[in-house]
Scaffold this active site. Structure first.
Site, PDB file in Angstrom:
ATOM      1  N   ASP A  27       0.797  -1.231   0.000  1.00  0.00           N
ATOM      2  CA  ASP A  27       0.000   0.000   0.000  1.00  0.00           C
ATOM      3  C   ASP A  27       0.824   1.274   0.000  1.00  0.00           C
ATOM      4  O   ASP A  27       0.423   2.292  -0.554  1.00  0.00           O
ATOM      5  CB  ASP A  27      -0.938   0.020   1.208  1.00  0.00           C
ATOM      6  CG  ASP A  27      -0.186   0.239   2.521  1.00  0.00           C
ATOM      7  OD1 ASP A  27       0.727  -0.557   2.821  1.00  0.00           O
ATOM      8  OD2 ASP A  27      -0.505   1.203   3.243  1.00  0.00           O
ATOM      9  N   ASP A  31       5.688   0.321   3.308  1.00  0.00           N
ATOM     10  CA  ASP A  31       5.941  -0.889   4.083  1.00  0.00           C
ATOM     11  C   ASP A  31       5.765  -2.119   3.195  1.00  0.00           C
ATOM     12  O   ASP A  31       5.668  -2.010   1.975  1.00  0.00           O
ATOM     13  CB  ASP A  31       5.013  -0.948   5.305  1.00  0.00           C
ATOM     14  CG  ASP A  31       3.539  -0.786   4.925  1.00  0.00           C
ATOM     15  OD1 ASP A  31       3.202  -0.962   3.732  1.00  0.00           O
ATOM     16  OD2 ASP A  31       2.719  -0.484   5.812  1.00  0.00           O
ATOM     17  N   TYR A  62      -5.701   0.687   9.051  1.00  0.00           N
ATOM     18  CA  TYR A  62      -6.833   0.858   8.143  1.00  0.00           C
ATOM     19  C   TYR A  62      -8.143   0.462   8.814  1.00  0.00           C
ATOM     20  O   TYR A  62      -8.930  -0.302   8.276  1.00  0.00           O
ATOM     21  CB  TYR A  62      -6.608   0.076   6.842  1.00  0.00           C
ATOM     22  CG  TYR A  62      -5.520   0.689   5.997  1.00  0.00           C
ATOM     23  CD1 TYR A  62      -5.733   1.884   5.309  1.00  0.00           C
ATOM     24  CD2 TYR A  62      -4.258   0.107   5.924  1.00  0.00           C
ATOM     25  CE1 TYR A  62      -4.729   2.476   4.572  1.00  0.00           C
ATOM     26  CE2 TYR A  62      -3.244   0.691   5.174  1.00  0.00           C
ATOM     27  CZ  TYR A  62      -3.485   1.877   4.489  1.00  0.00           C
ATOM     28  OH  TYR A  62      -2.491   2.467   3.751  1.00  0.00           O
ATOM     29  N   GLU A 119       5.761   9.838   2.915  1.00  0.00           N
ATOM     30  CA  GLU A 119       5.411   8.496   2.464  1.00  0.00           C
ATOM     31  C   GLU A 119       4.433   8.536   1.290  1.00  0.00           C
ATOM     32  O   GLU A 119       3.412   9.215   1.353  1.00  0.00           O
ATOM     33  CB  GLU A 119       4.786   7.688   3.612  1.00  0.00           C
ATOM     34  CG  GLU A 119       4.556   6.223   3.262  1.00  0.00           C
ATOM     35  CD  GLU A 119       4.166   5.376   4.466  1.00  0.00           C
ATOM     36  OE1 GLU A 119       4.324   4.144   4.393  1.00  0.00           O
ATOM     37  OE2 GLU A 119       3.697   5.943   5.476  1.00  0.00           O
TER      38      GLU A 119
END
Length: 506
Positions: free
Chosen positions: A85, A88, A236, A478
């Protein structure tokens, strides 16, 4: 209306228009001519850097190698493939499905504008939908995550080296997850439209599976954040509940199948599932604004007057995004012109909300409509200009004169919060780099050795237009798949129609 009231209304409209014009003219004064086609190519290329599984021969980001080749094996299923995603090495099904839905929406609405990049965009969608087909192969079950997020986040290692647990998490009748299942159904349904002409057999398989997965989501209701709280939260968690995803899934199935049952489902559940709730929100967690924009096309094209309430909601949402008209406390603009909402990874809001502005402006243009904002109104051109201003900000028209897309422009983020990008590639460093050994690279002030071309980072998070370009500040440095996904459609459109006064779309 009295003459005084009429005059007051005209003054209000003029003031609002002047505020919009001031912001846009200021942007135009500093704007450079961008190569939207090049940015689109790089935006799509980013997804190759996020790939999990066995990489194909035509992989262009060559510093990446195969990873996660045994994903799902512990549970007796094949869950190889799909996308990581963000920075990571976990595969989160909820944002991955949302990513696929938005990539597909861009291709559905602006497919011709993709030009020579249309096929590579389809490939990006298919890498996700192929995985989602694997994740839904067992009836009444959706595999929603691969990897232990807490163990993964405690390490800084390449996906090719990862040795953290590849734990598999699923929702089923005993552990419902209507939110993630309905979003997966939406992704499969949207994907079926993308491949309808290019690969009819694959399109049919996607649509058949979408129907089955939505049936499961609706029959066994409950949030996956309750069923799998320890695994999916806080990364999430679905804070908005599963109701919006059920409407979102039904809307996409209605668009893909044209079956009356989904129209009736939306009609029957509009109030029950809160279609008018939180209409100013849109993202991987909350689909309300997207639902209203998507369904409004039916009204604007004269196909279904019953859904008029969705168009009212969509208009109200658009009004909150327009400078000089909006007084919405959650949506503001920085001095440099960036739309921002309180929180981290602001560019997800920028690209997602800008995509809705563009999509709605396209529907309005075809219908000859305008957005009604109380005593004032806005044209489709105004919506497109606001959307384009955000895209241009990302590409470098901002106070720092830097692009927030890696590899685009002369100045861009060099120290993004991304494991694979920040660690030496396997080619450069064949020996394994362990969990804790990667910490030295994480804390290094040196630029990342591998360019994740096309990655758009979180960017400024407040009204300062500031960006530290620091790996540790993940809220700003990120990248995520769901920042880039809606940007594909935006860049495709502006590559074909750089002048917002033009209208276009499929």
């Amino acid at each position: 209306m009295s003459a005084a009231a009429s005059q007051s209304s005209v003054k209000a409209m003029a003031a609002a228009a002047a505020a919009v014009a001031m912001l846009l003219s200021a942007a135009a004064a500093v704007a450079a001519q961008h190569d939207y086609g090049d940015a689109l190519h790089k935006c799509i290329l980013f997804f190759e850097g996020q790939r999990s599984g066995r990489l194909p021969p035509d992989q262009r980001l060559r510093w990446r190698r195969d990873s996660g080749l045994h994903d799902g094996a512990a549970a007796g299923v094949d869950l190889t493939g799909g996308y990581y995603d963000a920075g990571d090495n976990v595969k989160f099904g909820f944002p991955m499905a949302f990513t696929a839905t938005l990539m597909s929406w861009g291709l559905i609405d602006f497919g011709r504008s993709f030009g020579p990049h249309r096929e590579e965009a389809r490939k990006a969608v298919r890498w996700a939908t192929d995985y989602l087909m694997k994740a839904t192969a067992k009836r009444n079950t959706v595999y929603v995550q691969v990897g232990d997020a807490f163990r993964d986040h405690a390490c800084w290692e390449r996906p090719e080296d990862m040795d953290t647990p590849r734990t598999v998490y699923k929702v089923d009748p005993s552990h419902p997850g209507s939110d993630v299942a309905a979003e997966t159904a939406a992704a499969l349904a949207a994907g079926s439209i993308v491949f309808r002409d290019a690969d009819p057999a694959y399109s049919k398989r996607l649509l058949d599976r979408a129907v089955a997965v939505f049936e499961f989501a609706d029959k066994y209701r409950g949030p996956y954040s309750s069923s799998l709280h320890a695994a999916v939260c806080p990364c999430y968690c679905d804070y908005s509940g599963y109701q919006d995803e059920l409407l979102w899934g039904a809307a996409w199935l209605h668009k893909a199948t044209r079956r009356r049952e989904y129209r009736e489902y939306i009609k029957r559940n509009e109030v029950v599932l809160g279609a008018s709730d939180a209409i100013n929100e849109f993202g991987w967690d909350n689909k309300h604004a997207g639902i209203n924009v998507l369904i409004s096309k039916e009204v604007l094209m004269g196909k279904d007057e019953y859904f008029q309430s969705f168009r009212v909601n969509a208009d109200n949402f658009m009004c909150t995004l327009l400078p000089g008209i909006s007084n919405h406390p959650q949506i503001q603009y920085s001095p440099g012109g960036l739309l921002f909402k309180v929180g981290s990874s602001n560019m997800q809001h920028v690209t997602q909300l800008s995509f809705l502005l563009l999509a709605y402006s396209n529907y309005l243009s075809h219908a000859g409509g305008r957005v009604s904002c109380g005593s004032s109104s806005a044209s489709p051109v105004q919506l497109r200009r606001v959307a384009k201003r955000q895209v241009d900000y990302i590409l470098g028209d901002n106070p720092l004169r830097m692009s927030y897309m890696v590899g685009y422009g002369a100045r861009f983020p060099r120290r993004i919060h991304h494991r694979a990008s920040s660690l030496p590639s396997v080619a450069a460093h064949p020996a394994r780099i362990g969990c804790k050994a990667g910490a030295a690279y994480y804390t290094s002030p040196a630029p990342n050795p591998n360019l994740l071309v096309g990655a758009v980072v979180g960017g400024p998070t407040d009204d300062s237009d500031a960006f530290p370009d620091a790996r540790a500040v993940f809220q700003q440095s990120e990248p995520t798949t769901y920042i880039n996904a809606p940007l594909m459609g935006l860049l495709a459109y502006f590559s074909a129609h750089p002048n917002p006064a033009e209208s276009g779309g499929d």
